[in-house]
Scaffold this active site. Sequence first.
Site, PDB file in Angstrom:
ATOM      1  N   VAL A  42      -0.848   5.579   4.137  1.00 59.91           N
ATOM      2  CA  VAL A  42       0.617   5.580   4.063  1.00 59.91           C
ATOM      3  C   VAL A  42       0.919   4.625   2.915  1.00 59.91           C
ATOM      4  CG1 VAL A  42       2.773   5.073   5.261  1.00 59.91           C
ATOM      5  CG2 VAL A  42       0.852   6.075   6.528  1.00 59.91           C
ATOM      6  N   PRO A  43       1.156   5.166   1.725  1.00 56.94           N
ATOM      7  CA  PRO A  43       1.030   4.408   0.475  1.00 56.94           C
ATOM      8  C   PRO A  43       2.167   3.434   0.155  1.00 56.94           C
ATOM      9  CG  PRO A  43       1.748   6.624  -0.015  1.00 56.94           C
ATOM     10  CD  PRO A  43       1.514   6.561   1.476  1.00 56.94           C
ATOM     11  N   CYS A  44       2.243   2.362   0.909  1.00 59.37           N
ATOM     12  CA  CYS A  44       3.254   1.337   0.637  1.00 59.37           C
ATOM     13  C   CYS A  44       3.003   0.644  -0.704  1.00 59.37           C
ATOM     14  CB  CYS A  44       3.310   0.324   1.776  1.00 59.37           C
ATOM     15  SG  CYS A  44       1.733  -0.410   2.207  1.00 59.37           S
ATOM     16  N   HIS A  45       1.771   0.721  -1.198  1.00 60.13           N
ATOM     17  CA  HIS A  45       1.463   0.126  -2.509  1.00 60.13           C
ATOM     18  C   HIS A  45       2.150   0.869  -3.651  1.00 60.13           C
ATOM     19  CE1 HIS A  45      -1.620   3.218  -1.821  1.00 60.13           C
ATOM     20  NE2 HIS A  45      -1.643   3.360  -3.137  1.00 60.13           N
ATOM     21  N   ARG A  46       2.678   2.048  -3.403  1.00 59.80           N
ATOM     22  CA  ARG A  46       3.358   2.825  -4.436  1.00 59.80           C
ATOM     23  C   ARG A  46       4.842   2.483  -4.569  1.00 59.80           C
ATOM     24  NH1 ARG A  46       0.646   8.516  -2.565  1.00 59.80           N
ATOM     25  NH2 ARG A  46      -1.505   7.929  -3.056  1.00 59.80           N
TER      26      ARG A  46
END
Length: 173
Positions: A132-136
């Site tokens: 779940v790409p919170c780094h994006r």
Amino acid sequence: MKFSPETVHMQVSSPLGNLIVAATPRGLSGLWFDDQQYLPPWANWPQVSDHPMLLATQTWLAAYFAGDTTPWTLPLDMSAGTAFQQSVWQALLKIPRGQCSTYGQISQDIGNPTAVRAVGGAIGHNPIGIIVPCHRVIGKDGSLTGYAGGLGRKTKLLDLELRDTAPHPESLF
């Protein structure tokens, strides 16, 4: 956050540090760096080494860090979060690999444009990092902002994804 009493975990190494991976009968429920902010009480969960979801996650992560762009397709269990948090995490899943969004854009995407700070809080407490790409998610000015696993890791994840999706990347920002 309230995790299922059926949660189990295993530890996995990665090029960016040790990871804790957790699952319930419903799906993958957690993926954290073992030294990041907002860790749940994972040490209280049974540690297993033969859980199919955890083994599949370990395999997917190895491929991800090796540059494989195959998306995650197995079930996720995000039920530990509130309805608001889950809506934010669902919005994160829509950010394509190699691209970024902003906190304001996520607020718009979930239909709550004034909830930028609350969106930031939900993103910071995302229980399933990387997948779940919170780094994006970046600041509205294009700057790197907050990441529970540390800005250095956020940069490396974004660089990895950009390298694997763009033929001649100059910069994400």
